[in-house]
Design an enzyme around this catalytic site. Structure first.
Site, PDB file in Angstrom:
ATOM      1  N   HIS A   1       4.661   0.186   0.180  1.00 33.28           N
ATOM      2  CA  HIS A   1       5.427  -0.582   1.145  1.00 33.28           C
ATOM      3  C   HIS A   1       4.569  -1.671   1.760  1.00 33.28           C
ATOM      4  CE1 HIS A   1       3.700   2.807   3.468  1.00 33.28           C
ATOM      5  NE2 HIS A   1       3.669   1.978   4.492  1.00 33.28           N
TER       6      HIS A   1
ATOM      7  N   HIS B   1       0.833  -1.205   0.000  1.00 35.52           N
ATOM      8  CA  HIS B   1       0.000   0.000   0.000  1.00 35.52           C
ATOM      9  C   HIS B   1       0.863   1.249   0.000  1.00 35.52           C
ATOM     10  CE1 HIS B   1       1.070  -0.681   4.217  1.00 35.52           C
ATOM     11  NE2 HIS B   1       0.836   0.607   4.440  1.00 35.52           N
TER      12      HIS B   1
ATOM     13  N   ASP C   1       0.517   4.991   1.832  1.00 36.28           N
ATOM     14  CA  ASP C   1      -0.309   5.527   2.914  1.00 36.28           C
ATOM     15  C   ASP C   1      -1.266   6.620   2.434  1.00 36.28           C
ATOM     16  OD1 ASP C   1       0.430   3.843   4.963  1.00 36.28           O
ATOM     17  OD2 ASP C   1       2.195   5.034   5.468  1.00 36.28           O
TER      18      ASP C   1
ATOM     19  N   ARG D   1       4.702   5.626  13.976  1.00 34.89           N
ATOM     20  CA  ARG D   1       4.521   6.049  12.575  1.00 34.89           C
ATOM     21  C   ARG D   1       3.974   7.471  12.497  1.00 34.89           C
ATOM     22  NH1 ARG D   1       0.363   2.605   9.690  1.00 34.89           N
ATOM     23  NH2 ARG D   1      -0.991   3.836  11.017  1.00 34.89           N
TER      24      ARG D   1
END
Ligand code: SIN
Length: 284
Positions: free
Chosen positions: A254, A105, A107, A269
């Site tokens: 990623h 995906h 983000d 994150r």
């Protein structure tokens, strides 16, 4: 110590040394780090203490940090940071069958404003397993055959959170879902800062090609995914504690690989908001 940027492979990723976040980072040094992200798509900085405020301040220099849709994993100190962890007694560990992000995906591609960049900081990592893979979507686009480039030019694709993440997906509440309608973005995206073209579809969130017959669109997406996931476009990161790994979401996707059983793994994150808008897909 001077900032040094050393490429990690012939095509994706760079190691940046000489970064000390315990002191103010000069604008010129930050500009070099930002440039490294644009040039190498992924960067790694090692040896950073888990100083929450210093890491947060560093993340904020890349742009506005966007709270992730899964509010239950926001860091207790600020929604600008999410906790990615399997440590259940922390209150934020995931109990999903697969780790967070264990599907390819980019983000916030499911958002009207997809993310510019993601920064991950490793608080604790297992002795083995838990690598993160990054795929360079400039390289993927550039290596497409010319007829395919012509075929996808001008097409849009529809993205939805959790579309195809299998056991790694946490279902959205009604409220979270209502705030995230399906959105459409160009299949080929021109990076607003580098001017380079990148493929902008991903198996995790991209549902269909807008305006195309469903089977035909699915077949096209599968062909693009198979192509983009060729190993020669990838960088595999094996974590050590105290590292920041950042990726440019406009030019990469990623995936977490898992494979560490019950060993503890915790990342923080930060997702940098996007500067470019897509559109709500409606009935595309
Ligand atoms: C993510 O998708 O942000 C998670 C990456 C990881 O845990 O390796």
């Amino acid at each position: 110590m001077a900032i040094r940027v050393t490429p990690l492979s012939g095509h994706t990723g760079a190691e940046i040394s000489g970064v000390d976040l315990s002191r103010p980072l000069a604008d010129a040094d930050f500009a070099r780090i930002r440039r490294a992200l644009l040039d190498h798509v992924v960067f790694v900085i090692s040896g950073l203490a888990p100083e929450f405020q210093a890491l947060l301040d560093f993340g904020r220099r890349f742009g506005t940090l966007v709270p992730h849709v899964l509010t239950q994993y926001h860091h207790p100190e600020t929604p600008e940071v999410s906790v990615i962890s399997n440590v259940v007694d922390s209150g934020q560990g995931r109990t999903t069958g697969m780790p967070a992000g264990a599907f390819w995906h980019s983000d916030l591609s499911y958002d009207v404003r997809p993310s510019d960049a993601t920064l991950l900081y490793s608080v604790e990592v297992p002795e083995s397993g838990g690598d993160t893979l990054f795929a360079n979507m400039y390289r993927a686009y550039e290596a497409l055959p010319e007829p395919m480039k012509r075929r996808i030019e001008g097409l849009s694709a529809v993205h939805r959170y959790g579309w195809n993440g299998g056991a790694a997906v946490v279902a959205l509440t009604e409220e979270q879902s209502a705030a995230h309608p399906d959105v459409a973005h160009p299949v080929v995206r021109v990076h607003p800062e580098t001017g380079r073209k990148a493929l902008f579809v991903n198996p995790g969130f991209t549902m269909k090609v807008a305006g195309m017959d469903e089977d035909e669109g699915r077949a096209l997406l599968e062909e693009l995914f198979d192509h983009a996931l060729r190993p020669e476009f990838q960088y595999r990161h094996t974590w050590r504690a105290g590292q920041i790994v950042a990726c440019d979401n406009r030019a990469s996707m990623h995936r977490a690989t898992g494979g560490y059983g019950a060993a503890r793994r915790t990342l923080w994150r930060m997702i940098v908001g996007g500067t470019e808008a897509g559109r709500v897909a409606g009935d595309l």
